[in-house]
Design a protein around this motif. Sequence first.
Motif, mmCIF file in Angstrom:
data_model
loop_
_atom_site.group_PDB
_atom_site.id
_atom_site.type_symbol
_atom_site.label_atom_id
_atom_site.label_comp_id
_atom_site.label_asym_id
_atom_site.label_seq_id
_atom_site.Cartn_x
_atom_site.Cartn_y
_atom_site.Cartn_z
ATOM 1 N N GLY A 75 -14.188 19.173 -0.954
ATOM 2 C CA GLY A 75 -13.292 18.087 -0.590
ATOM 3 C C GLY A 75 -13.988 16.856 -0.061
ATOM 4 N N SER A 76 -15.312 16.851 0.001
ATOM 5 C CA SER A 76 -16.024 15.659 0.480
ATOM 6 C C SER A 76 -16.189 14.656 -0.664
ATOM 7 N N VAL A 77 -16.362 13.368 -0.302
ATOM 8 C CA VAL A 77 -16.485 12.291 -1.287
ATOM 9 C C VAL A 77 -17.927 12.237 -1.772
ATOM 10 N N ARG A 78 -18.100 12.391 -3.115
ATOM 11 C CA ARG A 78 -19.438 12.337 -3.697
ATOM 12 C C ARG A 78 -19.772 10.947 -4.248
ATOM 13 N N ALA A 79 -18.778 10.250 -4.760
ATOM 14 C CA ALA A 79 -19.024 8.925 -5.340
ATOM 15 C C ALA A 79 -17.743 8.113 -5.258
ATOM 16 N N ILE A 80 -17.900 6.746 -5.222
ATOM 17 C CA ILE A 80 -16.771 5.818 -5.119
ATOM 18 C C ILE A 80 -16.950 4.782 -6.219
ATOM 19 N N TYR A 81 -15.895 4.579 -7.016
ATOM 20 C CA TYR A 81 -15.924 3.600 -8.083
ATOM 21 C C TYR A 81 -14.725 2.674 -7.944
ATOM 22 N N GLY A 82 -14.933 1.383 -8.185
ATOM 23 C CA GLY A 82 -13.853 0.419 -8.074
ATOM 24 C C GLY A 82 -14.015 -0.439 -6.826
ATOM 25 N N PRO A 83 -13.061 -1.332 -6.577
ATOM 26 C CA PRO A 83 -13.153 -2.221 -5.414
ATOM 27 C C PRO A 83 -13.078 -1.449 -4.114
ATOM 28 N N ARG A 84 -13.801 -1.943 -3.075
ATOM 29 C CA ARG A 84 -13.858 -1.250 -1.785
ATOM 30 C C ARG A 84 -12.734 -1.670 -0.847
ATOM 31 N N GLU A 85 -12.155 -2.873 -1.049
ATOM 32 C CA GLU A 85 -11.170 -3.368 -0.099
ATOM 33 C C GLU A 85 -9.946 -2.448 0.042
ATOM 34 N N PRO A 86 -9.400 -1.867 -1.080
ATOM 35 C CA PRO A 86 -8.218 -1.003 -0.912
ATOM 36 C C PRO A 86 -8.458 0.189 -0.005
ATOM 37 N N LEU A 87 -9.716 0.638 0.104
ATOM 38 C CA LEU A 87 -9.992 1.773 0.989
ATOM 39 C C LEU A 87 -9.562 1.460 2.419
ATOM 40 N N PHE A 88 -9.860 0.262 2.888
ATOM 41 C CA PHE A 88 -9.560 -0.096 4.268
ATOM 42 C C PHE A 88 -8.068 -0.375 4.438
ATOM 43 N N VAL A 106 -17.951 1.991 4.065
ATOM 44 C CA VAL A 106 -17.148 2.391 2.896
ATOM 45 C C VAL A 106 -17.040 3.907 2.821
ATOM 46 N N ARG A 107 -18.166 4.603 3.067
ATOM 47 C CA ARG A 107 -18.152 6.063 3.012
ATOM 48 C C ARG A 107 -17.234 6.633 4.088
ATOM 49 N N THR A 108 -17.245 6.051 5.273
ATOM 50 C CA THR A 108 -16.369 6.516 6.370
ATOM 51 C C THR A 108 -14.903 6.309 6.011
ATOM 52 N N ALA A 110 -13.629 6.180 2.987
ATOM 53 C CA ALA A 110 -13.275 7.133 1.922
ATOM 54 C C ALA A 110 -12.997 8.509 2.505
ATOM 55 N N ASP A 111 -13.834 8.937 3.487
ATOM 56 C CA ASP A 111 -13.586 10.238 4.127
ATOM 57 C C ASP A 111 -12.250 10.231 4.857
ATOM 58 N N GLN A 112 -11.923 9.112 5.530
ATOM 59 C CA GLN A 112 -10.628 9.021 6.223
ATOM 60 C C GLN A 112 -9.467 9.063 5.230
ATOM 61 N N LEU A 113 -9.630 8.458 4.037
ATOM 62 C CA LEU A 113 -8.571 8.486 3.032
ATOM 63 C C LEU A 113 -8.346 9.908 2.518
ATOM 64 N N THR A 114 -9.424 10.644 2.222
ATOM 65 C CA THR A 114 -9.244 12.034 1.770
ATOM 66 C C THR A 114 -8.618 12.883 2.867
ATOM 67 N N ALA A 115 -8.982 12.601 4.121
ATOM 68 C CA ALA A 115 -8.349 13.350 5.219
ATOM 69 C C ALA A 115 -6.852 13.047 5.287
ATOM 70 N N ARG A 116 -6.479 11.786 5.014
ATOM 71 C CA ARG A 116 -5.046 11.449 5.009
ATOM 72 C C ARG A 116 -4.311 12.161 3.875
ATOM 73 N N LEU A 117 -4.949 12.210 2.696
ATOM 74 C CA LEU A 117 -4.321 12.916 1.585
ATOM 75 C C LEU A 117 -4.160 14.404 1.886
ATOM 76 N N LYS A 118 -5.158 15.015 2.524
ATOM 77 C CA LYS A 118 -5.041 16.433 2.884
ATOM 78 C C LYS A 118 -3.946 16.657 3.913
ATOM 79 N N ARG A 119 -3.766 15.642 4.798
ATOM 80 C CA ARG A 119 -2.732 15.780 5.822
ATOM 81 C C ARG A 119 -1.331 15.593 5.221
ATOM 82 N N LEU A 120 -1.194 14.640 4.299
ATOM 83 C CA LEU A 120 0.117 14.393 3.695
ATOM 84 C C LEU A 120 0.488 15.449 2.659
ATOM 85 N N HIS A 121 -0.492 15.891 1.875
ATOM 86 C CA HIS A 121 -0.216 16.837 0.785
ATOM 87 C C HIS A 121 -1.240 17.977 0.833
#
Length: 783
Positions: A75-88, A106-108, A110-121
């Motif tokens: 579940g950790s982020v290995r790579a990020i593709y696309g614009p970085r602004e939507p992450l924040f 950016v990496r931090t 992305a990790d917070q976004l995956t944590a939010r997805l795990k919390r919501l779903h």
Amino acid sequence: MAEADIAADIAYVATAGAAGLALAVSAWAARLHRSIKRREQAVEEQATHALIQSAACAGALNAFDDLRLALSPEGSVRAIYGPREPLFHLVEQPLPNGGQPSEEAVRTAADQLTARLKRLHPNRMIALLHEGEGFETVIESGEGSWAVEGRALGGGAWVRLSKVTHAIGMEAGPGVLAEQSPSPTWVVDGSGKLVWANGAWLHETRCDSLQGARDNGISFDRGADAIVAEAVRLNSRQEGFRWISSDGRRRAWKITAEPLIGGRGAVIAFAIDMTEAEETRDTLRRHVEAHDETLNHLADAVAIFGPAKRLAFHNTAFQQLFNIDAAWLDERPTHGELLDRLRQRRLLPEVVDYAQWKAHELEFYGAAQASPDDTWRLPDGRTLRVVRQPHPLGGILLIFSDITDELNLRSRYNAQIQVQMATLDKLSDAVAVFGSDSRLRLRNDAFEAFWNLSKEKLDNAQDFDDVAQLCRALLPDNALWMGLKARVADPDPESRIPVSGEGRTQDGRFVVWKTRPLPDGATLVAFGDETARRGLEQALAEKEAALAESQALKREFVGSVSYELRTPLTTIVGYSELLEAMGDMPERSRQHAGAIRVAASHLARSIDDVLDMAQIDAGEMELVLGDVRLGDLLSQLCQTIRPKIEGRGARLELTLPDELPILRADEHRVGQAVDHLLENACRAVSDGGVVELAVVASPQEVQIRVSDTGRGIPFHLQAHVFDRFVRRERGGPGVALALVKALVELHGGTAEVESAPGKGATFILRLPTKAQSSAAIPELILD
């Protein structure tokens, strides 16, 4: 002098040898250097090509506005593709460093976004990471709605986030219709959150506004939410029925949830009020059941014919009175057909002109009042009283009473008493007969022994109350004796119906009692000791429960062990395939890895067979019936097994008729059964042998024959070749052939074997062309 010459020669030879060795080593080192140089150049070219390809892929992913995250199996982020602004924006954080965030920020994010997805779903993310199940949903941010798509690929997972340009909603036309609908209607997004609801929904949920319902997390009903969630999960229409309490009244609702096309997982739900229809249906059902139950308890035979002169109802006594087939009565014959059937069986009065008599019987449908009672004297000696009266809903009501005993009672009274006495004395049950005046008329010897009463005490008993008082010492059940007294003393015919019951005496015996009204107004009361039978029933029930528990434990053990073995076997197969694919592995090591893969695959297949067999034993396997083109299926199986058979020095022959009927069966299960037989034949055939797969077809049946020229099966083993876990000379212990037989029998077919030692074996599968199995999933049949 000679010794000096010899020493000089030795020194010369040694010098020459050292010089030659130095020249050979120099040549070998030069060749090795050139070989290493060529390999380094090839590796550099491959690395350069890989870097170019990687840069091209990254450029293609970064060329669009959507954001893609590559996740590891943990579940950790290995790579990020696309614009970085939507992450924040998605984690609700401002852009650091004036809009140029660092790679660590950016990496931090992305990790917070995956944590939010795990919390919501949490369930969806777990299914994506561990089971490879994709999903779609929508999440909200300060910048608007974002569509989230999860997909599995190559042992990892990808999450794609794209901006939703238009929020999920209702277009103008459908939205107006849904808003004006009296039925509550609402829309939820892919995450299960409320998006839109009409006024009827707000009224039913006591909400003033849609925004208030969102803020307070109001829902129509938890059961309805479960139906909607199932529609979101399966992305298919779901329906359900719910009783919901509202305003102190229970109301019935039919819930329908339908996924919206292009709605990013959104679902629209409708609630239709079915309260009045359900209450009316329930009231009518209870009235009909009460009416039928009442008539079925009557001793007199009752038949009701509708306005169309067809039989609408008959009680059990009617069917028993004339001994007519119940299935034929259920077909609702006409009144005339019933009379014809009774005449054929000589259950009608014998008349000179039957046609005129039948027409007279059918004239009662036009009568406005009940006709006088009639008497039928049947050829078998019975006398029936027939009552005819118009039915309130049209048609007529017929009541038949057998009054034969009543008419013959006086002439046969004395003889009947003697017969009763002789019969009662031979019975093991305790029997007593009470007259209409409640006095004890008859009793047998078993009655005295059952209640442990002396003859003198019973002779002194004046009426039923005195006998009951004597018996209460063993059975002090006042309700029982009061009920029996009502049957004995009450002259009302409705009270004098046969009744029965059971109880337990003070000395621990199980007692069964029953009453029967006698033609002379007396009442027979019988008591039986059921202690021994109850003990036997209890013992049988305990043994059956123990057997069922042992079977369940066996299935659970087999299933648990099989599932526990599946995971390590999958790992073994995967790593063995990886070792075989490595280019720098020695050939012998690659052969060893291949042997490991083959053995692990064979073991995994055996485990799957055990699981299928356990599923069949538990009655949980369902066949998915469809139209099977048998020729295509068998050709595909032959292509798969042919290399293995030819590797053993044998050949495979496929024989198909010119025309094959379309087989109605489960294609996967039929293919599984034939594949097992081909594997079995492959193990049996040797160098120069032949394996033949042939089909013999008829309009009703298809025979699939798998033959081999192997060593055959001994006669004493042929009867057990389809048994499970039995040692065989062909293939060893297992469930493959037992599974073949079980799968064929699920289709309504049979499996057979023909063999002679030394002359090979032939396995025959007989399948009906249109399987009709109770294990099949129900299908919609259209004419």
